[in-house]
Design a protein around this motif. Sequence first.
Motif, PDB file in Angstrom:
ATOM      1  N   MET A 247       0.829  -1.208   0.000  1.00  0.00           N
ATOM      2  CA  MET A 247       0.000   0.000   0.000  1.00  0.00           C
ATOM      3  C   MET A 247       0.865   1.260   0.000  1.00  0.00           C
ATOM      4  SD  MET A 247      -3.011  -1.293   2.618  1.00  0.00           S
ATOM      5  CE  MET A 247      -4.062   0.157   2.434  1.00  0.00           C
ATOM      6  N   ILE A 248       1.956   1.220   0.763  1.00  0.00           N
ATOM      7  CA  ILE A 248       2.866   2.366   0.780  1.00  0.00           C
ATOM      8  C   ILE A 248       3.557   2.508  -0.574  1.00  0.00           C
ATOM      9  CG2 ILE A 248       5.065   3.208   1.735  1.00  0.00           C
ATOM     10  CD1 ILE A 248       4.110   2.418   4.459  1.00  0.00           C
ATOM     11  N   SER A 253       4.354   5.412  -5.678  1.00  0.00           N
ATOM     12  CA  SER A 253       4.234   5.445  -7.134  1.00  0.00           C
ATOM     13  C   SER A 253       3.343   6.594  -7.583  1.00  0.00           C
ATOM     14  CB  SER A 253       3.671   4.105  -7.624  1.00  0.00           C
ATOM     15  OG  SER A 253       3.472   4.113  -9.014  1.00  0.00           O
ATOM     16  N   ASP A 254       2.212   6.766  -6.892  1.00  0.00           N
ATOM     17  CA  ASP A 254       1.276   7.849  -7.230  1.00  0.00           C
ATOM     18  C   ASP A 254       1.927   9.213  -7.022  1.00  0.00           C
ATOM     19  OD1 ASP A 254      -0.611   5.937  -7.804  1.00  0.00           O
ATOM     20  OD2 ASP A 254      -1.682   6.131  -5.893  1.00  0.00           O
ATOM     21  N   MET A 260       6.224  14.745  -7.297  1.00  0.00           N
ATOM     22  CA  MET A 260       6.660  15.110  -5.946  1.00  0.00           C
ATOM     23  C   MET A 260       7.536  14.009  -5.349  1.00  0.00           C
ATOM     24  SD  MET A 260       4.337  15.908  -2.502  1.00  0.00           S
ATOM     25  CE  MET A 260       3.399  17.235  -3.234  1.00  0.00           C
ATOM     26  N   GLU A 261       8.518  14.389  -4.543  1.00  0.00           N
ATOM     27  CA  GLU A 261       9.342  13.429  -3.822  1.00  0.00           C
ATOM     28  C   GLU A 261       8.522  12.871  -2.655  1.00  0.00           C
ATOM     29  OE1 GLU A 261      12.427  12.342  -4.363  1.00  0.00           O
ATOM     30  OE2 GLU A 261      12.719  13.551  -6.179  1.00  0.00           O
ATOM     31  N   PHE A 262       8.724  11.587  -2.348  1.00  0.00           N
ATOM     32  CA  PHE A 262       7.946  10.963  -1.279  1.00  0.00           C
ATOM     33  C   PHE A 262       8.219  11.615   0.074  1.00  0.00           C
ATOM     34  CE2 PHE A 262       6.957   7.331   1.662  1.00  0.00           C
ATOM     35  CZ  PHE A 262       5.596   7.329   1.429  1.00  0.00           C
ATOM     36  N   ARG A 273       6.615   7.342   7.693  1.00  0.00           N
ATOM     37  CA  ARG A 273       6.343   6.042   7.071  1.00  0.00           C
ATOM     38  C   ARG A 273       5.667   5.112   8.077  1.00  0.00           C
ATOM     39  NH1 ARG A 273       8.630   3.933   2.450  1.00  0.00           N
ATOM     40  NH2 ARG A 273       8.398   1.674   2.198  1.00  0.00           N
ATOM     41  N   GLU A 274       6.099   5.209   9.339  1.00  0.00           N
ATOM     42  CA  GLU A 274       5.513   4.370  10.393  1.00  0.00           C
ATOM     43  C   GLU A 274       4.048   4.739  10.626  1.00  0.00           C
ATOM     44  OE1 GLU A 274       8.540   5.874  10.623  1.00  0.00           O
ATOM     45  OE2 GLU A 274       9.549   3.953  10.192  1.00  0.00           O
TER      46      GLU A 274
END
Length: 349
Positions: A247-248, A253-254, A260-262, A273-274
């Motif tokens: 999911m992350i 990818s989107d 945009m950078e993640f 991220r957590e």
Amino acid sequence: MPKKPINIDNLKITEQKDGSVEIKGEISWKDFSAFEKKALGRLLEHLEMPGFRKGNVPEEIAKKQLGDQLILSDMAELAIQEFYPTILEEKKIDAIGRPNVSITKLARDNELGFTITTEVLPKIKLPDYKKIAKNAEAVAKVATTEEEIDKVIEDLRQMRAYGHVHDHTDDSHGHTEPLPEVTDEFAKSFGNFQSVADLRAKIKENVLREKDQNEKDKRRIAIMDGIIAKTEFLVPPIILKSEQEKMIAQIESDVARSGMEFDAYLKHTKKTREDLMEEFKGEAERRARFQILINAIAKDMDVKTTDEEVDKEAEKLMQMYPGADLARTKAYADMILTNEKILSTLESL
């Protein structure tokens, strides 16, 4: 070299509370010692000593330099690699992921003692899934209206004039270009249409097809939700984590496609991220349960994919995602095809 431990019947296998399995056992010195030559050969390849070329140190000198404990440790690694798959097969353990191996006894002229902990696929007691599928609400008959077709036509006019669909509530674009008239020429510009009537007929067909598919998807979800509700099992942590990471990866990818950078996305949303892993936990568990049950039903129904089917689907996916790992793509293709076969069967009951 032996193919399976002589003491395989003396293994102690214990199911843990978290759903994992603990395997305790011993490998006789006779079987264990059979790995010494290979272990020594591996260690000699990397051994360097003054006066000798790398990999050419005499065996007796090498043994003194390496020490017995290092040689025994490498022997243990090789022995576990050899015997572990056989243990799983003989004891019918559906292990997943990388096992945690602990050596509990390691000495020359003695048995090799070990403890292996591994996550396993849960044992599924399926409910009467065929009855659940039959009782699921039937697919509703779909229809479309002239207003829905008009809305699509309006979107096509905006796309032709502005290059995108312009929401009527958004005044920030300030478009002044006139929208094209809906004529036969306008219809022809979108493909093999001779008139506006042809275009409207095709739009109606597409809208009905989309609505029908949505209804079928709703019924499939209802069937699987009904089966999930009647089936109790623990989702292995490794599978749950895998679904969360998928999911992350989709979010990443989107975000990348939007330019945009993640890291910038995380900063903008004030999340880590957590945080996302925790946020996705519920949906990840639902997806994991769905897939585990699909696989269990496929096994119960003896539904399988063929190599030809998988290769054909994988080829399509590779064209869509060039550079993707072929083995993973084939595994994904197999999952897609299996899911479709099971869902199609259930919805037809």
